[in-house]
Write an enzyme that holds these catalytic residues in place. Structure first.
Site, PDB file in Angstrom:
ATOM      1  CD  GLU A 252     -12.238 -12.862 -27.128  1.00  0.00           C
ATOM      2  OE1 GLU A 252     -13.019 -13.172 -28.039  1.00  0.00           O
ATOM      3  OE2 GLU A 252     -11.654 -13.688 -26.424  1.00  0.00           O
ATOM      4  CE  LYS A 254     -20.135  -9.319 -34.055  1.00  0.00           C
ATOM      5  NZ  LYS A 254     -19.885  -9.766 -35.411  1.00  0.00           N
ATOM      6  NE  ARG A 259     -17.522 -19.164 -33.804  1.00  0.00           N
ATOM      7  CZ  ARG A 259     -18.553 -18.939 -33.006  1.00  0.00           C
ATOM      8  NH1 ARG A 259     -19.498 -18.087 -33.370  1.00  0.00           N
ATOM      9  NH2 ARG A 259     -18.641 -19.538 -31.835  1.00  0.00           N
ATOM     10  NE  ARG A 274     -23.607 -18.116 -37.680  1.00  0.00           N
ATOM     11  CZ  ARG A 274     -23.900 -16.928 -37.176  1.00  0.00           C
ATOM     12  NH1 ARG A 274     -22.979 -16.001 -37.078  1.00  0.00           N
ATOM     13  NH2 ARG A 274     -25.107 -16.655 -36.790  1.00  0.00           N
ATOM     14  CD  GLU A 304     -15.319 -14.240 -37.400  1.00  0.00           C
ATOM     15  OE1 GLU A 304     -15.802 -15.192 -36.753  1.00  0.00           O
ATOM     16  OE2 GLU A 304     -15.982 -13.538 -38.171  1.00  0.00           O
ATOM     17  CG  PHE A 350     -13.114 -16.493 -30.382  1.00  0.00           C
ATOM     18  CD1 PHE A 350     -14.142 -17.390 -30.178  1.00  0.00           C
ATOM     19  CD2 PHE A 350     -13.049 -15.817 -31.582  1.00  0.00           C
ATOM     20  CE1 PHE A 350     -15.087 -17.624 -31.153  1.00  0.00           C
ATOM     21  CE2 PHE A 350     -13.986 -16.045 -32.583  1.00  0.00           C
ATOM     22  CZ  PHE A 350     -15.009 -16.958 -32.359  1.00  0.00           C
ATOM     23  CE  LYS A 440     -25.234  -9.872 -32.831  1.00  0.00           C
ATOM     24  NZ  LYS A 440     -25.575 -10.808 -33.875  1.00  0.00           N
TER      25      LYS A 440
HETATM   26  P1  AMP Z   1     -23.052 -11.834 -35.712  1.00  0.00           P
HETATM   27  O1  AMP Z   1     -22.612 -12.639 -36.913  1.00  0.00           O
HETATM   28  O2  AMP Z   1     -23.144 -10.369 -35.975  1.00  0.00           O
HETATM   29  O3  AMP Z   1     -24.241 -12.429 -35.016  1.00  0.00           O
HETATM   30  O4  AMP Z   1     -21.868 -11.951 -34.636  1.00  0.00           O
HETATM   31  C1  AMP Z   1     -21.422 -13.176 -34.143  1.00  0.00           C
HETATM   32  C2  AMP Z   1     -20.210 -13.635 -34.932  1.00  0.00           C
HETATM   33  O5  AMP Z   1     -19.097 -12.777 -34.699  1.00  0.00           O
HETATM   34  C3  AMP Z   1     -19.681 -14.981 -34.498  1.00  0.00           C
HETATM   35  O6  AMP Z   1     -20.402 -16.033 -35.081  1.00  0.00           O
HETATM   36  C4  AMP Z   1     -18.251 -14.953 -35.004  1.00  0.00           C
HETATM   37  O7  AMP Z   1     -18.214 -15.430 -36.343  1.00  0.00           O
HETATM   38  C5  AMP Z   1     -17.912 -13.477 -35.034  1.00  0.00           C
HETATM   39  N1  AMP Z   1     -16.837 -13.068 -34.105  1.00  0.00           N
HETATM   40  C6  AMP Z   1     -15.886 -12.161 -34.414  1.00  0.00           C
HETATM   41  N2  AMP Z   1     -15.045 -11.977 -33.400  1.00  0.00           N
HETATM   42  C7  AMP Z   1     -15.440 -12.798 -32.389  1.00  0.00           C
HETATM   43  C8  AMP Z   1     -14.957 -13.061 -31.072  1.00  0.00           C
HETATM   44  N3  AMP Z   1     -13.897 -12.424 -30.563  1.00  0.00           N
HETATM   45  N4  AMP Z   1     -15.647 -13.970 -30.324  1.00  0.00           N
HETATM   46  C9  AMP Z   1     -16.743 -14.616 -30.821  1.00  0.00           C
HETATM   47  N5  AMP Z   1     -17.241 -14.405 -32.062  1.00  0.00           N
HETATM   48  C10 AMP Z   1     -16.600 -13.500 -32.842  1.00  0.00           C
END
Ligand code: AMP
Length: 572
Positions: A252, A254, A259, A274, A304, A350, A440
């Protein structure tokens, strides 16, 4: 329960650095708490409500200072001096009670119930005269407190206890007090907290119904669940193989936004971040879109929230705004609808945590069926203060053929998003944790400063601009630049327009849409990886490079050298 007994516990907690000792002290307190248990589990951390309830008492330090002066009659200068010296208004309050001109009343001794319930009530005082009523109420408590009690009343009102108790200590203390304290018991308490985000419920359930009771705790409407977290994938192929289930993974976009957990129960909609903040008031556009698009009657959705520029949000090529711009909407208290028009949003959904009943334990592929059944897409309409609502862009990929994942990754970056997620379709939703079910991938290698050597005009909407830039590193041995790749993402329209202006002044030759340039402009770029490649004369190619900024402070010869690229390649 006398407040003095709790104050003793605070003192003993503050006196030790050992987490095990703190855990044992708290376990003993919880075991003996009886009906006080729900109040005590929040009070030991200086809270008056569960983590997700951010009800603000509206008690500032200056209001608290006024209450101390009113209750004790101590001279303001001296109290301020003590506050400055210790850095803690609680300590200053203790000094004021001991040294003030007013005798402590002890007219009605402080109890835990009174401190807890009266402080909570402060949040409900509103409107004219509410500040003064708060000062009076707090002063009333302090007038009945001894010095040490005053210290902790003040610290509780301000939310800083200074006794070194974190969520982990409370979790362990509950597992020791009411279960057998084993790893499994601790995990059960942790899970229950991740799902309920409320230690009051967790502690009472552990006491009354044991571990089996904890396991039955579940998602409840309007009580946010801790969100599932993502782990970093080492590479696209590693991300795919780690997430693959029966040979396939879900990839998917990102997105870089906020969130958002959406709770819907009939007409009532609540939005949580979040960090479990309730941001329903701040996003009327999202509430409207959810009312329009979500048909399910009782549902919890995960997604998101992304901000886009008003003039592109209704087009096929939306430009996301920087996270900082979107996050201003979270803090906004007035002119909320004006702001919603300036930074319109789309929710990219999502996941689904509950539809009529919980689906946390169901595999992702099944939860996505619930998600699809729960809503219809809504087009964003900034003028009507209506957000967009849609599924996040995704594609099923097999572990053997990562091609479509690469394509989606590039497409996500080209569209200005952050990277790619790979997800295990067979995995349950795991609140509050990263356990390799959600991975990710984003360009995160150390950035490079590189010189623009050639460029090409873009196609389509950006055709006026030099959107494809070839980048070179410096080779001091020949005083020339050796290309390491081409860049076409990461800039906003404004950045690209001004970059084009600068580069057009440096054109030395033109062939159709291609131009050669005097190598003068230095850009800082990030990327995912350096690969060997015959395509460029450096022998390397950057994977997924992304524009960060123009380095006007650097001369072309200050750009990173071919030696540095060699070193970075070796160090990967
Ligand atoms: P990070 O903040 O870099 O740890 O990445 C995780 C965060 O990416 C999640 O908490 C979401 O807020 C965001 N995110 C963006 N797109 C997605 C997606 N398709 N699925 C899940 N999380 C996503």
């Amino acid at each position: 329960m006398e407040y003095g007994a709790l104050v003793d516990v605070y003192d003993r907690l503050a006196a030790t650095d050992s987490n095990n000792e703190k855990r044992d002290m708290l376990a003993a307190v919880f075991e003996d708490a009886g009906e006080m248990l729900p109040r005590l589990v929040t009070l030991v951390r200086g809270r008056l409500s569960p983590a997700y309830d951010r009800t603000d008492l509206g008690v500032s330090s200056s209001l608290t200072l006024d209450a101390i002066l009113r209750a004790t009659g101590a001279p303001e200068n001296a109290v301020r001096e003590h506050w400055k010296e210790s850095g803690d208004l609680g300590d200053a309050a203790a000094w004021a009670v001991e040294n003030g001109s007013q005798q402590t009343l002890f007219s009605s001794p402080l109890t835990v119930e009174r401190v807890h319930d009266d402080l909570r009530e402060l949040a409900t005082y509103e409107g004219a005269g509410s500040q003064d009523r708060k000062i009076d109420a707090l002063a009333g408590q302090l007038a009945d407190a001894d010095a040490n009690e005053a210290r902790y009343v003040v610290r509780t009102a301000l939310g800083h206890m200074r006794v070194g108790v974190g969520e982990g200590t409370i979790r362990d203390a509950i597992a020791y007090a009411f279960l057998d304290g084993s790893e499994e018991a601790i995990r059960a308490v942790e899970w229950a907290f991740q799902v309920t985000t409320d230690f009051r419920v967790v502690a009472e359930t552990a006491r009354d119904d044991g571990q089996a009771g904890l396991n039955t705790l579940d998602v409840e409407l309007f009580r946010p669940v801790q969100v599932m977290l993502a782990e970093k994938a080492e590479s696209l192929t590693a991300g795919l193989s780690d997430a693959a289930h029966d040979g396939r993974a879900l990839c998917e976009y990102k997105y870089d936004g906020i969130r958002i957990q959406i709770h819907v129960g009939g007409e009532e909609v609540r939005l949580f971040t979040r960090r479990l903040e309730d941001v329903t008031e701040q996003f009327p556009d999202v509430v409207r879109a959810v009312r329009e698009g979500v048909s399910a009657n009782r549902v919890v959705l995960d997604g998101e929230l992304v901000g886009y520029t008003p003039d592109t949000i209704t087009t096929d090529t939306r430009d996301p705004v920087a996270f900082q711009q979107l996050s201003q909407r979270v803090k906004r208290e007035s002119d909320i609808e004006v702001m919603a028009r300036q930074v319109p949003t789309v929710v990219h959904l999502f996941d689904c945590l509950a539809e009529s009943e919980t689906v946390l334990e169901a595999p992702l592929s099944e939860r996505l069926e619930h998600l699809d059944a729960a809503f219809e897409a809504v087009d964003p309409d900034p003028d009507g203060v209506m957000a967009g609502l849609e599924r996040s862009r995704s594609s099923w990929v097999t572990a053997e053929d990562p091609g479509p994942a690469e394509e989606l990754y590039r497409e996500a970056l080209d569209a200005g998003h952050e990277g790619l997620m790979t997800k295990n379709p067979g995995a349950a939703y795991q609140p509050g944790r990263c356990v390799g079910r959600l991975l990710k991938l984003k360009p995160t290698m150390e950035s490079l400063d590189l010189v623009v050597t050639r460029a090409k005009y873009s196609e389509g909407r950006r055709s006026e601009w030099l959107g494809r830039l070839y980048l070179g590193c410096y080779d001091p041995s020949s005083d020339s630049f050796r290309e390491v790749g081409r860049l076409s993402t990461g800039y906003t329209d404004e950045e690209l327009a001004s970059l084009t202006d600068r580069l057009e002044g440096l054109i030395t030759a033109r062939d159709g849409r291609d131009v050669d340039l005097r190598p003068e402009v230095v850009l800082e770029v990030e990327y995912e990886e350096i690969q060997e490649s015959p395509e460029y004369d450096s022998g390397y190619a950057l994977r997924f490079p992304r524009f960060l900024e123009v380095r006007t402070d650097l001369e072309p010869t200050d750009a990173d050298s071919i030696e540095r690229v060699d070193d970075l390649y070796d160090s990967q």
